[in-house]
Design an enzyme around this catalytic site. Structure first.
Site, PDB file in Angstrom:
ATOM      1  N   MET A  29      -7.876   2.556  -1.282  1.00 35.10           N
ATOM      2  CA  MET A  29      -8.483   3.614  -2.086  1.00 35.10           C
ATOM      3  C   MET A  29      -9.594   3.018  -2.947  1.00 35.10           C
ATOM      4  O   MET A  29      -9.996   3.599  -3.950  1.00 35.10           O
ATOM      5  CB  MET A  29      -7.426   4.297  -2.954  1.00 35.10           C
ATOM      6  N   HIS A  36      -6.415  -6.857  -2.142  1.00 29.09           N
ATOM      7  CA  HIS A  36      -7.087  -6.311  -0.956  1.00 29.09           C
ATOM      8  C   HIS A  36      -7.732  -7.433  -0.146  1.00 29.09           C
ATOM      9  O   HIS A  36      -7.737  -7.399   1.090  1.00 29.09           O
ATOM     10  CB  HIS A  36      -8.163  -5.308  -1.369  1.00 29.09           C
ATOM     11  N   GLN A  60      -2.480  12.688  -2.041  1.00 29.91           N
ATOM     12  CA  GLN A  60      -1.342  11.886  -2.507  1.00 29.91           C
ATOM     13  C   GLN A  60      -1.222  11.859  -4.024  1.00 29.91           C
ATOM     14  O   GLN A  60      -0.414  11.118  -4.572  1.00 29.91           O
ATOM     15  CB  GLN A  60      -1.390  10.478  -1.924  1.00 29.91           C
ATOM     16  N   GLY A 150      -0.016  -3.842   1.816  1.00 38.33           N
ATOM     17  CA  GLY A 150       0.521  -4.818   0.879  1.00 38.33           C
ATOM     18  C   GLY A 150       1.999  -4.566   0.608  1.00 38.33           C
ATOM     19  O   GLY A 150       2.450  -3.421   0.531  1.00 38.33           O
ATOM     20  N   GLN A 151       2.730  -5.659   0.453  1.00 36.96           N
ATOM     21  CA  GLN A 151       4.167  -5.590   0.131  1.00 36.96           C
ATOM     22  C   GLN A 151       4.382  -4.994  -1.269  1.00 36.96           C
ATOM     23  O   GLN A 151       5.464  -4.519  -1.581  1.00 36.96           O
ATOM     24  CB  GLN A 151       4.751  -7.000   0.242  1.00 36.96           C
ATOM     25  N   SER A 189      -5.160  -1.937  -8.586  1.00 34.50           N
ATOM     26  CA  SER A 189      -6.393  -1.299  -9.072  1.00 34.50           C
ATOM     27  C   SER A 189      -6.175  -0.716 -10.462  1.00 34.50           C
ATOM     28  O   SER A 189      -7.104  -0.586 -11.255  1.00 34.50           O
ATOM     29  CB  SER A 189      -6.817  -0.185  -8.122  1.00 34.50           C
TER      30      SER A 189
HETATM   31  O1  PAF Z   1      -2.118   2.048  -0.816  1.00 28.98           O
HETATM   32  C1  PAF Z   1      -3.148   2.753  -0.879  1.00 28.98           C
HETATM   33  O2  PAF Z   1      -4.177   2.326  -1.379  1.00 28.98           O
HETATM   34  C2  PAF Z   1      -3.103   4.172  -0.341  1.00 28.98           C
HETATM   35  O3  PAF Z   1      -1.861   4.776  -0.550  1.00 28.98           O
HETATM   36  C3  PAF Z   1      -3.527   4.271   1.136  1.00 28.98           C
HETATM   37  C4  PAF Z   1      -2.553   3.539   2.043  1.00 28.98           C
HETATM   38  C5  PAF Z   1      -4.920   3.702   1.316  1.00 28.98           C
HETATM   39  C6  PAF Z   1      -3.553   5.734   1.588  1.00 28.98           C
HETATM   40  O4  PAF Z   1      -4.455   6.488   0.839  1.00 28.98           O
END
Ligand code: PAF
Length: 271
Positions: A29, A36, A60, A150-151, A189
């Site tokens: 995101m 990342h 989400q 990521g875990q 983030s």
């Molecule tokens: O983990 C995230 O950043 C988000 O939930 C994802 C997997 C990119 C889906 O929008």
């Protein structure tokens, strides 16, 4: 090398058509950080090409994006693209919501069931259905050989694994370990919203997880975390990582707290 930046599914498909060999997808995101970077590095190591999606998915968030959490989510695509240059990324897919959902909120969603309703799902109703729906769309658009998570978002990882298996979506789901800053806070983030004081208070969560790993019983760790100054505890649990059911003999400890208006999650494998 700077990645090709695409803004629509059509531009993405055109960019993918020029790639030969395996593709690794890193869904994000944005507001990219060293966590990342570790996903991208793994994807670059294991695939011929890497695609990174940068999309703040309204589905989400509570109220489908009509909320402060969505509006406040850090968003600077140019900065993210600069972060990704020279990391072996071929294509960035950074659509606006209108390009991802041209008909508005979708009529058809992926439903995640019980696994999406417990723990994080209980605090953020509908969150995992939104994640599962956008990840399905991204997999359908990119058709990667492997997809990287990521875990740190352990419940998300487990739900995506189960979804890919239940729906025969195809790619191998690869998990990448949590990256921690020198002070022990898991990279996120949302950390950029923390003042220095809030950040030092937030360290109570990794400390509680480390204490559990060192043998402190769950009730004691939970009571200490709940009493930590400036910390509001949402949950601290030990679960079976295959089902996310609470289980004192489980091998995953995980928790969520709020500090100065910022919500943070973290987890630790036990044993
Ligand atoms: O983990 C995230 O950043 C988000 O939930 C994802 C997997 C990119 C889906 O929008």
């Amino acid at each position: 090398m700077s990645p090709v930046v695409t803004r629509t599914p059509e531009e993405l498909r055109a960019a993918l058509a020029g790639l030969d060999g395996t593709v690794g997808l890193v869904p994000t995101m944005g507001a990219l950080h060293s966590g990342h970077a570790s996903l991208v590095a793994k994807a670059a190591e294991e695939n011929d090409h890497v695609v990174v999606s940068v999309f703040v998915n309204p589905l989400q968030f509570t109220d489908l994006g009509d909320c402060d959490d969505y509006r406040d989510y850090p968003h600077d695509v140019d900065k993210d693209v600069a972060f990704l240059s020279d990391k072996g990324v071929d294509v960035v897919f950074a659509p606006e919501a209108e390009a991802m959902y041209p008909q508005g909120v979708p009529e058809v969603w992926v439903r995640t069931g019980r696994m999406g309703e417990v723990l994080e799902g209980a605090w953020r109703p509908g969150h995992f259905d939104g994640v599962a729906t956008v990840v399905t769309k991204l997999l359908s658009l990119v058709r990667p050989a492997r997809v990287y998570f990521g875990q740190k978002d352990a419940q998300q990882l487990m739900i995506v694994r189960r979804m890919v298996s239940d729906l025969n979506l195809g790619p191998e789901v690869r998990a990448v370990p949590i990256v921690r800053a020198a002070d022990g806070l898991a990279e996120s983030s949302r950390n950029q919203h923390l003042s220095p004081e809030a950040r030092s208070r937030a360290l109570a969560l990794p400390r509680a997880l480390a204490a559990i790993a060192d043998g402190t019983d769950l009730e004691t760790a939970r009571a200490e975390l709940a009493a930590a100054e400036g910390v509001e505890l949402d949950y601290l649990e030990i679960v079976d990582p295959a089902t996310f059911t609470a289980d004192p003999e489980g091998t995953l400890a995980l928790g969520a707290i709020r500090v100065g208006g910022t919500r943070l999650i973290d987890n630790r494998l036990l044993g």
